[in-house]
Design a protein around this motif. Structure first.
Motif, PDB file in Angstrom:
ATOM      1  N   ILE A  54      -1.741   6.039   2.373  1.00 27.24           N
ATOM      2  CA  ILE A  54      -3.078   5.465   2.489  1.00 27.24           C
ATOM      3  C   ILE A  54      -3.768   5.825   3.806  1.00 27.24           C
ATOM      4  O   ILE A  54      -4.956   6.133   3.825  1.00 27.24           O
ATOM      5  CB  ILE A  54      -3.092   3.940   2.240  1.00 27.24           C
ATOM      6  CG1 ILE A  54      -4.517   3.430   2.047  1.00 27.24           C
ATOM      7  CG2 ILE A  54      -2.429   3.189   3.377  1.00 27.24           C
ATOM      8  CD1 ILE A  54      -5.145   3.851   0.769  1.00 27.24           C
ATOM      9  N   SER A  65       0.839  -1.196   0.000  1.00 26.88           N
ATOM     10  CA  SER A  65       0.000   0.000   0.000  1.00 26.88           C
ATOM     11  C   SER A  65       0.874   1.246   0.000  1.00 26.88           C
ATOM     12  O   SER A  65       2.023   1.234   0.435  1.00 26.88           O
ATOM     13  CB  SER A  65      -0.924  -0.008   1.216  1.00 26.88           C
ATOM     14  OG  SER A  65      -0.149  -0.020   2.394  1.00 26.88           O
ATOM     15  N   SER A  66       0.297   2.299  -0.497  1.00 21.04           N
ATOM     16  CA  SER A  66       0.986   3.591  -0.519  1.00 21.04           C
ATOM     17  C   SER A  66       1.244   4.038   0.911  1.00 21.04           C
ATOM     18  O   SER A  66       0.420   3.831   1.805  1.00 21.04           O
ATOM     19  CB  SER A  66       0.108   4.629  -1.223  1.00 21.04           C
ATOM     20  OG  SER A  66       0.572   5.935  -0.964  1.00 21.04           O
ATOM     21  N   TRP A 103      -5.063   9.311   3.665  1.00 23.54           N
ATOM     22  CA  TRP A 103      -6.251   9.399   2.814  1.00 23.54           C
ATOM     23  C   TRP A 103      -7.506   8.935   3.585  1.00 23.54           C
ATOM     24  O   TRP A 103      -8.526   9.600   3.586  1.00 23.54           O
ATOM     25  CB  TRP A 103      -6.064   8.566   1.554  1.00 23.54           C
ATOM     26  CG  TRP A 103      -7.328   8.420   0.766  1.00 23.54           C
ATOM     27  CD1 TRP A 103      -8.085   7.310   0.619  1.00 23.54           C
ATOM     28  CD2 TRP A 103      -8.007   9.452   0.046  1.00 23.54           C
ATOM     29  NE1 TRP A 103      -9.186   7.563  -0.152  1.00 23.54           N
ATOM     30  CE2 TRP A 103      -9.166   8.884  -0.522  1.00 23.54           C
ATOM     31  CE3 TRP A 103      -7.758  10.802  -0.194  1.00 23.54           C
ATOM     32  CZ2 TRP A 103     -10.056   9.610  -1.302  1.00 23.54           C
ATOM     33  CZ3 TRP A 103      -8.650  11.517  -0.972  1.00 23.54           C
ATOM     34  CH2 TRP A 103      -9.779  10.927  -1.510  1.00 23.54           C
TER      35      TRP A 103
END
Length: 168
Positions: free
Chosen positions: A161, A157-158, A164
């Motif tokens: 995340i 995952s980024s 966000w």
């Protein structure tokens, strides 16, 4: 993902020379008494009342954040109850489809597919805003594999995340 929307029978509004629906306040118009069906969701109904009195859907303390407090919200909830012919999970769409009501308020995921088969229906997102929802958000669990193949990258995952999700 979706949001709350309002659908109305455009032909009925034209025949009776009624202004189109553009916002939550229109649900309290006297000419719509008994002509509205609403999804059976206390959070969404209270959210509509909060928008009607100029407050946020996300109001946490009605007495501090709403002019007139909880009493004004309760009074306008009672008025909305008189406007609505039925609250339901599925029947609100059936009543709209057969013409028992002229206005249906519900989730876009249910209303939009239903009205595709109907003629002379307009669907709007109220101009003052509506609730947004997402049924499922997930962070994929993938191993951090590095590859030498073209286009290969470290998977996972980024790192942004969590920011966000917190933002949303």
């Amino acid at each position: 993902m979706g949001c709350m929307v309002i659908a109305y029978k455009k032909s009925k509004f034209q025949n009776y020379k009624l202004d189109p629906i553009v916002d939550w306040t229109d649900l309290w118009r006297p000419e719509l008494v008994g002509r509205i069906s609403l999804v059976n969701s206390p959070g969404e109904v209270i959210g509509a009342v909060l928008k009607y009195v100029g407050a946020s859907y996300n109001t946490e303390n009605m007495d501090l954040q709403v002019a007139g407090g909880r009493i004004v919200v309760q009074q306008n909830l009672a008025l909305l109850g008189k406007q609505v012919q039925l609250f339901g999970s599925t029947n609100f769409l059936k009543a709209f489809g057969v013409g028992d009501v002229w206005v249906a308020v519900g989730w876009s995921s249910e209303l939009l597919p239903a009205v595709k088969c109907m003629s002379n229906v307009t669907v709007i997102v109220p101009k003052s805003g509506a609730s947004l929802w997402a049924d499922l958000w997930a962070i994929p669990a993938a191993s951090r594999l590095e590859t030498n193949q073209i286009g290969g990258r470290v998977r996972g995952s980024s790192p942004l995340i969590h920011q966000w999700i917190e933002f949303c």
